[in-house]
Design an enzyme around this catalytic site. Structure first.
Site, PDB file in Angstrom:
ATOM      1  N   ASP A 152       0.763  -1.187  -0.089  1.00  0.00           N
ATOM      2  CA  ASP A 152       0.003   0.073  -0.008  1.00  0.00           C
ATOM      3  C   ASP A 152       0.783   1.389  -0.152  1.00  0.00           C
ATOM      4  O   ASP A 152       0.388   2.557   0.074  1.00  0.00           O
ATOM      5  CB  ASP A 152      -0.919   0.019   1.074  1.00  0.00           C
ATOM      6  CG  ASP A 152      -0.289  -0.281   2.408  1.00  0.00           C
ATOM      7  OD1 ASP A 152       0.425  -1.306   2.473  1.00  0.00           O
ATOM      8  OD2 ASP A 152      -0.714   0.269   3.642  1.00  0.00           O
ATOM      9  N   GLU A 156      12.111   2.087  15.043  1.00  0.00           N
ATOM     10  CA  GLU A 156      11.977   3.268  14.229  1.00  0.00           C
ATOM     11  C   GLU A 156      11.174   4.594  14.774  1.00  0.00           C
ATOM     12  O   GLU A 156      11.941   5.355  15.099  1.00  0.00           O
ATOM     13  CB  GLU A 156      10.960   2.937  13.004  1.00  0.00           C
ATOM     14  CG  GLU A 156      10.597   3.934  11.860  1.00  0.00           C
ATOM     15  CD  GLU A 156       9.557   3.519  11.072  1.00  0.00           C
ATOM     16  OE1 GLU A 156       8.687   2.481  11.512  1.00  0.00           O
ATOM     17  OE2 GLU A 156       9.364   4.141   9.930  1.00  0.00           O
ATOM     18  N   ASP A 185      10.804   0.359   1.946  1.00  0.00           N
ATOM     19  CA  ASP A 185       9.767   0.713   2.757  1.00  0.00           C
ATOM     20  C   ASP A 185       8.347   1.233   1.928  1.00  0.00           C
ATOM     21  O   ASP A 185       7.595   0.331   1.518  1.00  0.00           O
ATOM     22  CB  ASP A 185       9.996   1.896   3.728  1.00  0.00           C
ATOM     23  CG  ASP A 185       9.305   1.806   5.129  1.00  0.00           C
ATOM     24  OD1 ASP A 185       8.423   0.777   5.173  1.00  0.00           O
ATOM     25  OD2 ASP A 185       9.099   2.670   5.793  1.00  0.00           O
TER      26      ASP A 185
HETATM   27 ZN   LIG Z   1       7.514  -0.483   7.075  1.00  0.00          ZN
END
Ligand SMILES: [Zn+2]
Length: 366
Positions: free
Chosen positions: A21, A208, A304
């Protein structure tokens, strides 16, 4: 030899961390949005692509995640899901990716009544079509999926069961995604327990938006085999004085957790450009990836969200080369680490390494 853009583009690449997505083509979003009457902030592909990057550049993970409202909105039918998956595979293959693990959260695609299994089936059908289309264009790519559970939705037990039901049908791993801060991995402990008891691998987004505590939970309470990002392990390392070898080298002092991650060679799925947008570093030149790499951590290079970061595997590699001094040897070593730490069966990893990665890098040196 100089590493030109063309050389890097032709290198065989292995991608472990890429969100389905987060990788749509802008033109596809526009077409799909028209079908479901979804309003977009721009209606020309180029302007829309720029909007996604600008919105994701705002500096906070929460704001970054808002951009997904638009992509998720147009991924609510089996046709749309299959198309997005097919195009992702085709685009990655064209970028030199020979093995990819595409991740997505099935629970986010149920707004129009799809069952979780219908979502999974559509994505897998799209991936199969994508592989065939890539082959027709002369690219060989292997691709599997990681099913993610959204940390804030508390459906991880259900998604873990869904993943196991599809383990021999394209699902190669499991993950949790979404806001890390405030939703520690231990909230989903029972799901990880289920997977571990079934001998099924998983990675966890950790290190993160939250620091070493989250990494510690992911590894020691939940048993993650890899870390999504994991770069904030740098906070458990006291670096040597500037000018020391590799900015750290011999004088770095490791905390117990950093030692564990280094000594066990826990794979880090590092996504440099994405981290610039969430404020982990100001530039690729001073992103912790290079320090971690020179200290010997098992660093892999990932994208990512290609749409939100306006990136590709080639671009991530090129920035590491031009801004942080990475060499062809570095890129090959990181690619091999990614291949061996993928969730593919061992014989597939061997094929990727011996038939694709090693010959591809040898060709680049020829
Ligand atoms: Zn990720």
């Amino acid at each position: 030899m100089s590493l030109t853009r063309e050389t890097i583009a032709a290198l065989p690449k292995v991608l472990l961390h890429d969100h389905l997505d987060g990788g749509l083509r802008p033109a596809t979003i526009i077409e799909l949005a028209a079908q479901v009457d979804h309003q977009l902030p721009a209606t020309e592909p180029e302007a829309l692509g720029e909007w996604f990057v600008a919105a994701a550049d705002s500096g906070s993970l929460e704001r970054y995640l808002e951009t997904f409202e638009h992509t998720i909105a147009v991924m609510q039918t089996t046709d749309a899901l299959a198309r997005v998956a097919r195009e992702a595979v085709v685009d990655l293959a064209a970028d030199g990716v020979v093995y990819a693990e595409l991740r997505y959260a099935p629970e986010q695609h149920q707004r129009h009544g799809l069952t979780l299994q219908q979502v999974v089936d559509a994505v897998h059908a799209g991936i199969a079509e994508g592989k065939a289309e890539a082959a027709r264009a002369g690219h060989t790519i292997e691709a599997g999926t990681l099913l993610s559970a959204m940390r804030q939705n508390d459906r991880a037990d259900e998604i873990a069961e869904l993943t196991l039901a599809n383990r021999d049908r394209g699902a190669v791993g499991f993950d949790i995604a979404g806001p890390e801060d405030g939703f520690p991995p231990s909230r989903q402990r029972t799901a990880f327990q289920t997977l571990r008891e079934a001998n099924f691998p998983y990675t966890i987004h950790a290190g993160e938006a939250a620091g070493p505590e989250s990494i510690w939970e992911a590894l020691q309470l939940c048993g993650a085999l890899r870390l999504g990002h994991g770069v904030r392990i740098i906070e458990d390392i006291e670096l040597g004085p500037a000018g020391d070898a590799a900015g750290a080298g011999t004088q770095a002092t490791f905390g117990r957790l950093a030692s564990w991650v280094l000594d066990r060679q826990v794979p880090l799925e590092v996504c440099p450009c994405s981290n610039l947008q969430t404020g982990i570093a100001a530039s690729v030149a001073n992103h912790p990836i290079s320090t971690l790499w020179h200290l010997g951590f098992a660093v892999t290079i990932n994208t990512d969200n290609r749409l939100m970061s306006g990136t590709s595997m080639s671009r991530e590699m090129e920035l590491l080369v031009t801004e942080a001094g990475w060499t062809l040897d570095d890129l090959e070593e990181a690619t091999l680490l990614a291949a061996w730490n993928s969730f593919a069966p061992h014989h597939i990893k061997q094929q990727i390494v011996t038939r694709q990665v090693e010959p591809g890098f040898a060709a680049a040196r020829a």
